[in-house]
Design a protein around this motif. Structure first.
Motif, PDB file in Angstrom:
ATOM      1  N   VAL A 195      -7.038   0.730 -12.483  1.00  0.00           N
ATOM      2  CA  VAL A 195      -6.680  -0.207 -11.409  1.00  0.00           C
ATOM      3  C   VAL A 195      -8.001  -0.768 -10.868  1.00  0.00           C
ATOM      4  N   PRO A 196      -8.325  -2.022 -11.204  1.00  0.00           N
ATOM      5  CA  PRO A 196      -9.594  -2.588 -10.739  1.00  0.00           C
ATOM      6  C   PRO A 196      -9.421  -3.397  -9.457  1.00  0.00           C
ATOM      7  N   GLY A 197     -10.510  -3.564  -8.733  1.00  0.00           N
ATOM      8  CA  GLY A 197     -10.453  -4.413  -7.543  1.00  0.00           C
ATOM      9  C   GLY A 197     -11.748  -4.327  -6.770  1.00  0.00           C
ATOM     10  N   THR A 198     -11.823  -5.144  -5.720  1.00  0.00           N
ATOM     11  CA  THR A 198     -12.999  -5.121  -4.853  1.00  0.00           C
ATOM     12  C   THR A 198     -12.792  -4.109  -3.728  1.00  0.00           C
ATOM     13  N   PHE A 199     -11.555  -3.986  -3.272  1.00  0.00           N
ATOM     14  CA  PHE A 199     -11.169  -2.970  -2.276  1.00  0.00           C
ATOM     15  C   PHE A 199     -12.085  -2.987  -1.048  1.00  0.00           C
ATOM     16  N   ASP A 200     -12.163  -4.154  -0.413  1.00  0.00           N
ATOM     17  CA  ASP A 200     -13.065  -4.289   0.755  1.00  0.00           C
ATOM     18  C   ASP A 200     -12.276  -4.566   2.031  1.00  0.00           C
ATOM     19  N   PRO A 201     -11.550  -3.625   2.582  1.00  0.00           N
ATOM     20  CA  PRO A 201     -11.377  -2.244   2.144  1.00  0.00           C
ATOM     21  C   PRO A 201     -10.032  -2.065   1.424  1.00  0.00           C
ATOM     22  N   VAL A 202      -9.819  -0.836   0.902  1.00  0.00           N
ATOM     23  CA  VAL A 202      -8.532  -0.498   0.291  1.00  0.00           C
ATOM     24  C   VAL A 202      -7.449  -0.592   1.372  1.00  0.00           C
ATOM     25  N   THR A 203      -6.303  -1.221   1.037  1.00  0.00           N
ATOM     26  CA  THR A 203      -5.206  -1.377   2.014  1.00  0.00           C
ATOM     27  C   THR A 203      -4.036  -0.462   1.648  1.00  0.00           C
ATOM     28  N   SER A 204      -3.037  -0.436   2.527  1.00  0.00           N
ATOM     29  CA  SER A 204      -1.823   0.340   2.233  1.00  0.00           C
ATOM     30  C   SER A 204      -1.105  -0.251   1.023  1.00  0.00           C
ATOM     31  N   GLY A 205      -1.264  -1.567   0.805  1.00  0.00           N
ATOM     32  CA  GLY A 205      -0.667  -2.221  -0.363  1.00  0.00           C
ATOM     33  C   GLY A 205      -1.322  -1.742  -1.651  1.00  0.00           C
ATOM     34  N   HIS A 206      -2.664  -1.669  -1.647  1.00  0.00           N
ATOM     35  CA  HIS A 206      -3.386  -1.132  -2.809  1.00  0.00           C
ATOM     36  C   HIS A 206      -2.925   0.304  -3.071  1.00  0.00           C
ATOM     37  N   LEU A 207      -2.882   1.090  -1.985  1.00  0.00           N
ATOM     38  CA  LEU A 207      -2.555   2.512  -2.137  1.00  0.00           C
ATOM     39  C   LEU A 207      -1.149   2.677  -2.723  1.00  0.00           C
ATOM     40  N   ASP A 208      -0.213   1.838  -2.284  1.00  0.00           N
ATOM     41  CA  ASP A 208       1.154   1.899  -2.814  1.00  0.00           C
ATOM     42  C   ASP A 208       1.143   1.650  -4.333  1.00  0.00           C
ATOM     43  N   VAL A 209       0.376   0.656  -4.763  1.00  0.00           N
ATOM     44  CA  VAL A 209       0.291   0.356  -6.204  1.00  0.00           C
ATOM     45  C   VAL A 209      -0.364   1.529  -6.942  1.00  0.00           C
ATOM     46  N   ILE A 210      -1.413   2.099  -6.346  1.00  0.00           N
ATOM     47  CA  ILE A 210      -2.118   3.230  -6.979  1.00  0.00           C
ATOM     48  C   ILE A 210      -1.171   4.430  -7.139  1.00  0.00           C
ATOM     49  N   VAL A 211      -0.418   4.737  -6.076  1.00  0.00           N
ATOM     50  CA  VAL A 211       0.509   5.884  -6.131  1.00  0.00           C
ATOM     51  C   VAL A 211       1.543   5.659  -7.235  1.00  0.00           C
ATOM     52  N   ARG A 212       2.108   4.437  -7.270  1.00  0.00           N
ATOM     53  CA  ARG A 212       3.151   4.156  -8.272  1.00  0.00           C
ATOM     54  C   ARG A 212       2.562   4.172  -9.683  1.00  0.00           C
ATOM     55  N   ALA A 213       1.356   3.619  -9.853  1.00  0.00           N
ATOM     56  CA  ALA A 213       0.729   3.602 -11.182  1.00  0.00           C
ATOM     57  C   ALA A 213       0.352   5.019 -11.614  1.00  0.00           C
ATOM     58  N   SER A 214      -0.029   5.876 -10.657  1.00  0.00           N
ATOM     59  CA  SER A 214      -0.447   7.244 -11.018  1.00  0.00           C
ATOM     60  C   SER A 214       0.721   8.032 -11.618  1.00  0.00           C
ATOM     61  N   GLY A 215       1.941   7.601 -11.297  1.00  0.00           N
ATOM     62  CA  GLY A 215       3.120   8.259 -11.869  1.00  0.00           C
ATOM     63  C   GLY A 215       3.420   7.799 -13.290  1.00  0.00           C
ATOM     64  N   LEU A 216       2.784   6.720 -13.713  1.00  0.00           N
ATOM     65  CA  LEU A 216       3.067   6.149 -15.040  1.00  0.00           C
ATOM     66  C   LEU A 216       2.041   6.542 -16.094  1.00  0.00           C
ATOM     67  N   PHE A 217       0.896   7.096 -15.641  1.00  0.00           N
ATOM     68  CA  PHE A 217      -0.197   7.422 -16.571  1.00  0.00           C
ATOM     69  C   PHE A 217      -0.613   8.877 -16.416  1.00  0.00           C
ATOM     70  N   ASP A 218      -1.170   9.451 -17.505  1.00  0.00           N
ATOM     71  CA  ASP A 218      -1.714  10.811 -17.404  1.00  0.00           C
ATOM     72  C   ASP A 218      -2.908  10.794 -16.460  1.00  0.00           C
ATOM     73  N   GLU A 219      -3.732   9.759 -16.627  1.00  0.00           N
ATOM     74  CA  GLU A 219      -4.922   9.636 -15.773  1.00  0.00           C
ATOM     75  C   GLU A 219      -5.065   8.197 -15.322  1.00  0.00           C
ATOM     76  N   LEU A 220      -5.487   8.035 -14.082  1.00  0.00           N
ATOM     77  CA  LEU A 220      -5.678   6.693 -13.538  1.00  0.00           C
ATOM     78  C   LEU A 220      -7.084   6.606 -12.953  1.00  0.00           C
ATOM     79  N   VAL A 221      -7.833   5.603 -13.409  1.00  0.00           N
ATOM     80  CA  VAL A 221      -9.180   5.375 -12.874  1.00  0.00           C
ATOM     81  C   VAL A 221      -9.117   4.159 -11.951  1.00  0.00           C
ATOM     82  N   ILE A 222      -9.633   4.307 -10.746  1.00  0.00           N
ATOM     83  CA  ILE A 222      -9.722   3.161  -9.843  1.00  0.00           C
ATOM     84  C   ILE A 222     -11.136   2.598 -10.023  1.00  0.00           C
ATOM     85  N   GLY A 223     -11.232   1.377 -10.538  1.00  0.00           N
ATOM     86  CA  GLY A 223     -12.536   0.751 -10.794  1.00  0.00           C
ATOM     87  C   GLY A 223     -12.886  -0.155  -9.624  1.00  0.00           C
TER      88      GLY A 223
END
Ligand code: PNS
Length: 164
Positions: free
Chosen positions: A6-34
């Motif tokens: 999951v790439p992005g600038t994250f300046d700063p990380v929002t609740s919207g980003h976090l929601d996507v990260i949580v949902r994506a983490s359920g779809l992959f063995d490992e998730l890297v936030i770039g």
């Protein structure tokens, strides 16, 4: 090993980003936030330094055991290759995101067609949320609680006070 990024600038990380990260983490063995350095985005530099942005995401995702956070300052497809991720996951909000995201997905495909881009739709509550709106609200002393993870709320308060 099924690894996504999951790439992005994250300046700063929002609740919207976090929601996507949580949902994506359920779809992959490992998730890297770039976290992209994005030093020259919109002419000025980011509000939070690269180290601060990485640390805020680490703290906000500490409960997700298959998520790690890494900074990058290269082409996204090269970074994906470096970390062994074959899928780029982006959050998609209102229709205005579509054109820019479509362009980036097409160019990334052109650069490396082995890497797939996948989109996760933002939930209605976060459809209109963006890091730039959060920065602006915070700069003018508005309430950002709920729009960002709590750790970001505190960091934003500190930044705004420092700038005064
Ligand atoms: O949070 P953002 O600003 O929408 O994220 C954009 C980001 C960091 C994903 C994008 O700018 C990016 O991939 N930057 C790395 C450089 C790169 O690969 N550019 C070509 C993509 S078209």
């Amino acid at each position: 090993m099924n690894r996504g990024i999951v790439p992005g600038t994250f300046d700063p990380v929002t609740s919207g980003h976090l929601d996507v990260i949580v949902r994506a983490s359920g779809l992959f063995d490992e998730l890297v936030i770039g976290v992209a350095h994005s030093e020259n985005k919109n002419g000025g530099g980011p509000l939070f330094s690269i180290d601060e942005r990485v640390e805020l995401i680490e703290r906000a995702t500490a409960h997700l055991s298959n998520v790690s956070v890494r900074p990058f300052d290269t082409l996204l497809v090269n970074f994906a290759e470096e970390v062994g991720a074959s899928v780029i996951i982006k959050g998609l909000r209102v229709v205005t995101d579509f054109e820019r995201e479509f362009q980036m997905a097409a160019l990334n495909w052109r650069l490396d067609s082995k890497i797939e881009t996948m989109f996760i739709m933002a939930i209605p509550e976060y459809m209109y949320l963006s890091s730039s709106a959060v920065r602006e609200i915070a700069r003018h002393g508005g309430a950002v609680r709920g729009l960002v993870p709590d750790v970001v709320c505190e960091a934003l308060e500190r930044k705004v006070n420092e700038a005064r």
